[in-house]
Design a protein around this motif. Structure first.
Motif, mmCIF file in Angstrom:
data_model
loop_
_atom_site.group_PDB
_atom_site.id
_atom_site.type_symbol
_atom_site.label_atom_id
_atom_site.label_comp_id
_atom_site.label_asym_id
_atom_site.label_seq_id
_atom_site.Cartn_x
_atom_site.Cartn_y
_atom_site.Cartn_z
ATOM 1 N N TYR A 122 42.897 15.353 -20.862
ATOM 2 C CA TYR A 122 41.637 15.720 -20.219
ATOM 3 C C TYR A 122 40.930 16.913 -20.875
ATOM 4 N N PRO A 123 41.640 17.964 -21.265
ATOM 5 C CA PRO A 123 40.937 19.073 -21.922
ATOM 6 C C PRO A 123 40.215 18.658 -23.207
ATOM 7 N N LYS A 128 24.257 29.872 -25.148
ATOM 8 C CA LYS A 128 24.915 28.568 -25.324
ATOM 9 C C LYS A 128 26.068 28.666 -26.314
ATOM 10 N N LEU A 129 25.882 29.441 -27.372
ATOM 11 C CA LEU A 129 26.977 29.629 -28.328
ATOM 12 C C LEU A 129 28.159 30.346 -27.676
ATOM 13 N N ALA A 130 27.871 31.292 -26.793
ATOM 14 C CA ALA A 130 28.951 31.964 -26.059
ATOM 15 C C ALA A 130 29.679 30.956 -25.167
ATOM 16 N N ILE A 144 34.416 27.411 -24.134
ATOM 17 C CA ILE A 144 35.022 26.077 -24.084
ATOM 18 C C ILE A 144 36.178 25.990 -25.075
ATOM 19 N N LEU A 145 35.967 26.485 -26.283
ATOM 20 C CA LEU A 145 37.021 26.415 -27.298
ATOM 21 C C LEU A 145 38.233 27.264 -26.917
ATOM 22 N N VAL A 146 37.988 28.445 -26.360
ATOM 23 C CA VAL A 146 39.099 29.280 -25.891
ATOM 24 C C VAL A 146 39.823 28.571 -24.750
#
Length: 145
Positions: free
Chosen positions: A96-97, A124-126, A131-133
């Motif tokens: 799911y992630p 948005k970049l933040a 999301i990536l973290v």
């Protein structure tokens, strides 16, 4: 030992299917965004051709947009097939992630393609960074498995 090797192959297959699903759903979003935005711009011309039922000029005018929307819908369907197959091979906590990657891919592609008219923003970049973290934290490491 053999069971561990089979589990690794099964997980690898599941991850590949999940990532394919993410790629397909991202492609679907981009194709449908372009197709629908283009149809919206063409709408006055489409309306003018609809009233006298001039189908060939209408077809010529809207074919690329309609194909993009259709391709997007097909990608959605294929994405669902890949996702169902991925869930057969992966625990939901790992699969799911991976879906959050589609947000990253769609945003980065949308701002990269000028014809989509999306703009870059620090906020948005933040969010993409968060999301990536979150993805890094949500997917268990090998030692935690």
């Amino acid at each position: 030992m053999v069971t561990t090797a089979i589990n690794k192959v099964t997980q690898s297959k599941g991850i590949a299917l999940a990532l394919t699903s993410v790629a397909l759903i991202s492609t679907a979003q981009l194709a449908m965004k372009w197709g629908m935005a283009n149809l919206r711009q063409l709408w006055p011309q489409i309306e003018a051709l609809l009233s006298p039922l001039q189908f060939m000029p209408l077809f010529d005018l809207a074919i690329a947009s309609a194909l993009a929307v259709g391709a997007g819908l097909i990608c959605y369907a294929l994405s669902m097939v890949c996702w169902i197959m991925a869930l057969k091979h992966l625990p939901l906590s790992k699969a799911y992630p991976l879906l959050s990657l589609s947000y990253v891919i769609v945003y980065l592609a949308a701002v990269s393609f000028p014809w989509l008219g999306e703009t870059v923003s620090a906020t948005k970049l933040a969010g993409i960074g968060c999301i990536l973290v979150g993805l890094y934290l949500a997917i268990p490491s090998k030692s935690a498995d």
